[in-house]
Design a protein around this motif. Structure first.
Motif, PDB file in Angstrom:
ATOM      1  N   ASP A   1       0.852  -1.187   0.000  1.00 52.59           N
ATOM      2  CA  ASP A   1       0.000   0.000   0.000  1.00 52.59           C
ATOM      3  C   ASP A   1       0.892   1.242   0.000  1.00 52.59           C
ATOM      4  OD1 ASP A   1      -2.003  -1.838   0.289  1.00 52.59           O
ATOM      5  OD2 ASP A   1      -2.371  -1.417   2.395  1.00 52.59           O
TER       6      ASP A   1
ATOM      7  N   ALA B   1       0.381   5.710   0.429  1.00 49.62           N
ATOM      8  CA  ALA B   1      -0.368   6.970   0.554  1.00 49.62           C
ATOM      9  C   ALA B   1      -1.877   6.736   0.614  1.00 49.62           C
ATOM     10  CB  ALA B   1      -0.028   7.915  -0.592  1.00 49.62           C
ATOM     11  N   GLY B   2      -2.286   5.752   1.359  1.00 54.39           N
ATOM     12  CA  GLY B   2      -3.704   5.470   1.541  1.00 54.39           C
ATOM     13  C   GLY B   2      -4.330   4.687   0.402  1.00 54.39           C
ATOM     14  N   LYS B   3      -3.566   4.346  -0.607  1.00 51.67           N
ATOM     15  CA  LYS B   3      -4.095   3.572  -1.737  1.00 51.67           C
ATOM     16  C   LYS B   3      -3.692   2.121  -1.558  1.00 51.67           C
ATOM     17  CE  LYS B   3      -3.951   3.435  -6.783  1.00 51.67           C
ATOM     18  NZ  LYS B   3      -5.148   2.918  -7.147  1.00 51.67           N
ATOM     19  N   LYS B   4      -4.688   1.266  -1.524  1.00 53.73           N
ATOM     20  CA  LYS B   4      -4.448  -0.158  -1.310  1.00 53.73           C
ATOM     21  C   LYS B   4      -3.813  -0.771  -2.554  1.00 53.73           C
ATOM     22  CE  LYS B   4      -6.753  -4.156   0.638  1.00 53.73           C
ATOM     23  NZ  LYS B   4      -5.700  -4.417   1.585  1.00 53.73           N
TER      24      LYS B   4
END
Length: 161
Positions: A130, A132-135
């Motif tokens: 993951d 910066a908050g992106k899975k």
């Protein structure tokens, strides 16, 4: 003539033009109020139409990652280029900032021949990372064909199709 005199003449001319425009508008209002208020209404209507037709909601569509699964085979393809010859960089660490700077490696003599992989190469997904908050923004892949078979590294998830 100095700059100050030029500026004063320009300001005076602007004031005179504004005064004439206001005088013309006042005269129109007194002589023909229907035309005066109709013109104001037309301008307001035009402004409303321009604001309402501002286009789409600002949503920009672009490439998106598929639902990738570890252990499955995929093909490397960069959606951000039209050149098929443009290679995809395998990174040792996901998100490495200096991933495309080879100057340090050349100086140290550590150039990896299997660091740039051609588009269309078959790979198997090994792991996800993951960012910066992106899975699953980064994907660890293992090359399955060609001279670099068995090499592994990290790529962006959108590069795996």
């Amino acid at each position: 003539m100095s700059n100050e005199e030029n500026a004063k003449k320009t300001v005076d001319a602007a004031k005179e033009t504004a005064g004439q425009l206001i005088s013309l508008m006042t005269s129109l209002k007194e002589k023909n109020p229907k035309v005066f208020f109709g013109a104001i209404g037309g301008v307001v209507l035009l402004l409303i139409v321009m604001m309402m037709s501002g286009g789409d909601s600002g949503v920009v569509s672009g490439p998106s990652a598929k639902n990738l699964a570890a252990g499955q085979r995929y093909v490397l393809k960069n959606p951000n280029t039209y050149e098929i010859e443009s290679p995809i960089q395998l990174l040792a660490v996901p998100g490495a900032i200096a991933a495309f700077d080879d100057s340090e490696d050349v100086e140290k003599g550590k150039v990896e021949s299997c660091r740039r992989i051609a588009q269309g190469t078959v790979v198997t997904i090994v792991d996800f990372q993951d960012f910066a908050g992106k899975k699953n923004a980064f994907v660890k892949v293992q090359v399955e064909d060609g001279d670099c078979k068995g090499s592994s590294g990290w790529v962006l998830a959108i590069d795996v199709q």
